[in-house]
Design a protein around this motif. Structure first.
Motif, mmCIF file in Angstrom:
data_model
loop_
_atom_site.group_PDB
_atom_site.id
_atom_site.type_symbol
_atom_site.label_atom_id
_atom_site.label_comp_id
_atom_site.label_asym_id
_atom_site.label_seq_id
_atom_site.Cartn_x
_atom_site.Cartn_y
_atom_site.Cartn_z
ATOM 1 N N LEU A 120 -71.273 113.338 72.340
ATOM 2 C CA LEU A 120 -71.371 112.570 71.281
ATOM 3 C C LEU A 120 -70.920 111.070 71.784
ATOM 4 O O LEU A 120 -71.726 110.037 71.318
ATOM 5 C CB LEU A 120 -70.289 112.661 70.174
ATOM 6 C CG LEU A 120 -70.199 112.036 68.899
ATOM 7 C CD1 LEU A 120 -71.877 111.956 68.322
ATOM 8 C CD2 LEU A 120 -69.558 112.516 67.930
ATOM 9 N N ALA A 121 -69.976 110.856 72.494
ATOM 10 C CA ALA A 121 -69.654 109.501 72.833
ATOM 11 C C ALA A 121 -70.800 108.968 73.774
ATOM 12 O O ALA A 121 -71.130 107.528 73.500
ATOM 13 C CB ALA A 121 -68.484 109.528 73.694
ATOM 14 N N ARG A 122 -71.260 109.639 74.583
ATOM 15 C CA ARG A 122 -72.315 109.064 75.630
ATOM 16 C C ARG A 122 -73.624 108.930 74.644
ATOM 17 O O ARG A 122 -74.266 107.809 74.962
ATOM 18 C CB ARG A 122 -72.797 110.070 76.521
ATOM 19 C CG ARG A 122 -73.871 110.043 77.473
ATOM 20 C CD ARG A 122 -74.021 108.577 78.173
ATOM 21 N NE ARG A 122 -75.291 108.152 78.907
ATOM 22 C CZ ARG A 122 -75.701 107.041 79.090
ATOM 23 N NH1 ARG A 122 -74.816 106.289 78.884
ATOM 24 N NH2 ARG A 122 -76.615 107.053 80.064
ATOM 25 N N ILE A 123 -73.954 109.692 73.629
ATOM 26 C CA ILE A 123 -74.867 109.393 72.956
ATOM 27 C C ILE A 123 -74.930 108.040 72.007
ATOM 28 O O ILE A 123 -75.903 107.189 71.857
ATOM 29 C CB ILE A 123 -75.539 110.610 71.955
ATOM 30 C CG1 ILE A 123 -76.060 111.676 72.757
ATOM 31 C CG2 ILE A 123 -76.548 110.006 70.805
ATOM 32 C CD1 ILE A 123 -76.131 112.988 72.034
ATOM 33 N N GLU A 124 -73.734 107.916 71.572
ATOM 34 C CA GLU A 124 -73.348 106.783 70.795
ATOM 35 C C GLU A 124 -73.465 105.429 71.548
ATOM 36 O O GLU A 124 -74.113 104.364 71.349
ATOM 37 C CB GLU A 124 -72.124 106.931 70.035
ATOM 38 C CG GLU A 124 -71.745 105.545 69.260
ATOM 39 C CD GLU A 124 -70.298 105.777 68.550
ATOM 40 O OE1 GLU A 124 -70.121 105.031 67.547
ATOM 41 O OE2 GLU A 124 -69.586 106.942 68.759
ATOM 42 N N GLU A 125 -73.258 105.722 72.834
ATOM 43 C CA GLU A 125 -73.161 104.436 73.755
ATOM 44 C C GLU A 125 -74.644 104.091 74.099
ATOM 45 O O GLU A 125 -75.068 102.850 73.959
ATOM 46 C CB GLU A 125 -72.545 104.963 75.008
ATOM 47 C CG GLU A 125 -72.525 103.874 76.248
ATOM 48 C CD GLU A 125 -72.109 104.561 77.510
ATOM 49 O OE1 GLU A 125 -72.562 103.864 78.584
ATOM 50 O OE2 GLU A 125 -71.359 105.394 77.577
ATOM 51 N N VAL A 126 -75.647 105.058 74.152
ATOM 52 C CA VAL A 126 -77.061 104.716 74.307
ATOM 53 C C VAL A 126 -77.587 104.292 73.171
ATOM 54 O O VAL A 126 -78.354 103.581 73.214
ATOM 55 C CB VAL A 126 -77.711 106.275 74.865
ATOM 56 C CG1 VAL A 126 -78.985 105.831 74.820
ATOM 57 C CG2 VAL A 126 -77.252 106.531 76.150
ATOM 58 N N LEU A 127 -77.223 104.738 71.907
ATOM 59 C CA LEU A 127 -77.921 104.161 70.726
ATOM 60 C C LEU A 127 -77.680 102.653 70.484
ATOM 61 O O LEU A 127 -78.416 102.102 70.174
ATOM 62 C CB LEU A 127 -77.454 105.150 69.628
ATOM 63 C CG LEU A 127 -78.098 106.483 69.683
ATOM 64 C CD1 LEU A 127 -77.528 107.329 68.513
ATOM 65 C CD2 LEU A 127 -79.677 106.529 69.656
ATOM 66 N N ASN A 128 -76.310 102.507 70.926
ATOM 67 C CA ASN A 128 -75.811 101.101 70.809
ATOM 68 C C ASN A 128 -76.568 100.178 71.611
ATOM 69 O O ASN A 128 -76.569 98.773 71.314
ATOM 70 C CB ASN A 128 -74.419 100.994 70.996
ATOM 71 C CG ASN A 128 -73.529 101.397 70.036
ATOM 72 O OD1 ASN A 128 -73.776 101.174 69.088
ATOM 73 N ND2 ASN A 128 -72.264 101.914 70.583
ATOM 74 N N GLN A 129 -77.410 100.643 72.648
ATOM 75 C CA GLN A 129 -78.227 99.748 73.345
ATOM 76 C C GLN A 129 -79.709 99.766 73.003
ATOM 77 O O GLN A 129 -80.567 98.787 73.624
ATOM 78 C CB GLN A 129 -78.478 100.465 74.890
ATOM 79 C CG GLN A 129 -76.761 100.399 75.646
ATOM 80 C CD GLN A 129 -77.054 101.207 76.869
ATOM 81 O OE1 GLN A 129 -78.057 100.892 77.797
ATOM 82 N NE2 GLN A 129 -76.192 102.127 77.144
ATOM 83 N N PHE A 130 -80.083 100.560 71.839
ATOM 84 C CA PHE A 130 -81.484 100.567 71.392
ATOM 85 C C PHE A 130 -81.662 99.459 70.482
ATOM 86 O O PHE A 130 -80.725 99.053 69.629
ATOM 87 C CB PHE A 130 -81.776 102.074 70.775
ATOM 88 C CG PHE A 130 -83.095 102.027 70.062
ATOM 89 C CD1 PHE A 130 -83.855 102.405 70.995
ATOM 90 C CD2 PHE A 130 -83.142 101.870 68.587
ATOM 91 C CE1 PHE A 130 -85.271 102.547 70.623
ATOM 92 C CE2 PHE A 130 -84.626 101.909 68.285
ATOM 93 C CZ PHE A 130 -85.621 102.130 69.358
#
Length: 338
Positions: A327-337
């Motif tokens: 979940l933390a990794r996906i949130e990190e990626v989505l913050n870059q979108f």
């Protein structure tokens, strides 16, 4: 890689593999595979039904059930987004020559009132209504579940009109974990139940069809015609036995993770809305300015896999192979979108 495409992507755990390799096997077409026989008996007992039949897939168990219950010039009542209509290749028409009455439900669910209004009158211009099929949980409905009362209300309509009731329970254990009923409660309501072992329960292959002894005897003939008669498949069945013993209660972890996804996804302004999460399926809709294809390509480039679920919808599915930090990794990626 974080694979959120489906709960079908899981690999057997080391413990499940060890159980599979220790299976006693025989020729199942001769009813001589002890591991398959044991799994069938275990599942039937769990749901309080007389018998069960092990098959390669949930599509096969659903199609066998429909072919056993329904024939030409007869009709099935189903919700319009149901798996048996949307994702089984037109099998209802091809295998059973039956007609379908589509119901416009809510998040994949039908009401007893809708079922009642969908029953055809005794009219030679119309097919004979024979079967009602429910999906629990609902795939395209975002993992939605039926309550016990809703199921009992539909059963009452079915009984009063001399119909049959089938459950596509591909993820039925997810529903059982969230709702106020047991497996045996469902066995008392439905004439037949299909359960999938290779989704939330984490098996590599396999589904079960449950019903009366007479129903399963007929279903076995149809399985043979479908090419589903397997030989030493007890290695696969033993995975199912392990899953029923060890992987049901842990489904609550998948549900918690999915609900955390719901909270996280709701923070991003490029997401229009998130379908309320009930179990392990998360469906969210991107804003019209966002290309689903480009969004999925962005995720993939960062090691995350998901699926397009029509129009602006994207689906995530949680499962036992996901790591705690996903979940933390996906949130990190989505913050870059952007």
């Amino acid at each position: 890689m974080i694979d959120l495409r489906s709960d079908t992507v899981t690999k057997p755990t080391p413990e499940m593999l060890a159980a599979m390799m220790s299976a006693s096997v025989g020729d199942d077409v001769f009813n001589e595979d002890p591991s398959i026989n044991g799994l069938q008996e275990k599942a039937a007992t769990l749901f309080g039904m007389e018998a069960a039949l092990f098959c390669p897939s949930g599509t096969m168990t659903n199609q066998i059930a429909i072919s056993t219950h329904v024939g030409a010039l007869e009709e099935i009542i189903v919700e319009k987004e149901s798996h048996i209509y949307q994702y089984e290749g037109g099998g209802i028409f091809h295998n059973s020559r039956a007609s379908v009455k589509l119901v416009d439900g809510i998040n994949g669910k039908m009401t007893a009132k809708q079922v009642l209004s969908s029953i055809n009158p005794d009219d030679i211009h119309k097919p004979i209504t024979r079967l009602v099929s429910l999906e629990n949980t609902t795939n395209r409905g975002g993992g939605n579940t039926y309550t016990h009362q809703e199921l009992k209300d539909i059963k009452q309509v079915v009984k009063e009109n001399n119909l049959l009731l089938h459950l596509d329970g591909a993820r039925v254990f997810n529903a059982i974990i969230e709702e106020d009923y047991t497996a045996s409660d469902l066995g008392n309501i439905f004439d037949s139940i299909s359960i999938c072992l290779s989704k939330g329960l984490g098996c590599p292959v396999g589904s079960l069809l449950l019903g009366s002894k007479d129903f399963i005897n007929k279903a076995k003939r149809i399985r043979k015609v479908f090419g589903g008669g397997m030989r030493q498949a007890g290695f696969l069945a033993q995975a199912g036995t392990y899953a029923l013993d060890h992987h049901i209660e842990r489904l609550s972890l998948d549900h918690t993770l999915a609900k955390n996804f719901e909270l996280t996804l709701s923070k991003f302004d490029f997401i229009e809305r998130v379908v309320p999460v009930r179990t392990n399926i998360v469906i969210f809709h991107l804003k019209e300015t966002i290309s689903p294809k480009e969004f999925l390509e962005f995720l993939k480039s960062h090691g995350i896999l998901a699926v397009h679920f029509g129009e602006q919808a994207i689906r995530f599915v949680t499962h036992l192979d996901l790591q705690e930090d996903c979940l933390a990794r996906i949130e990190e990626v989505l913050n870059q979108f952007s």
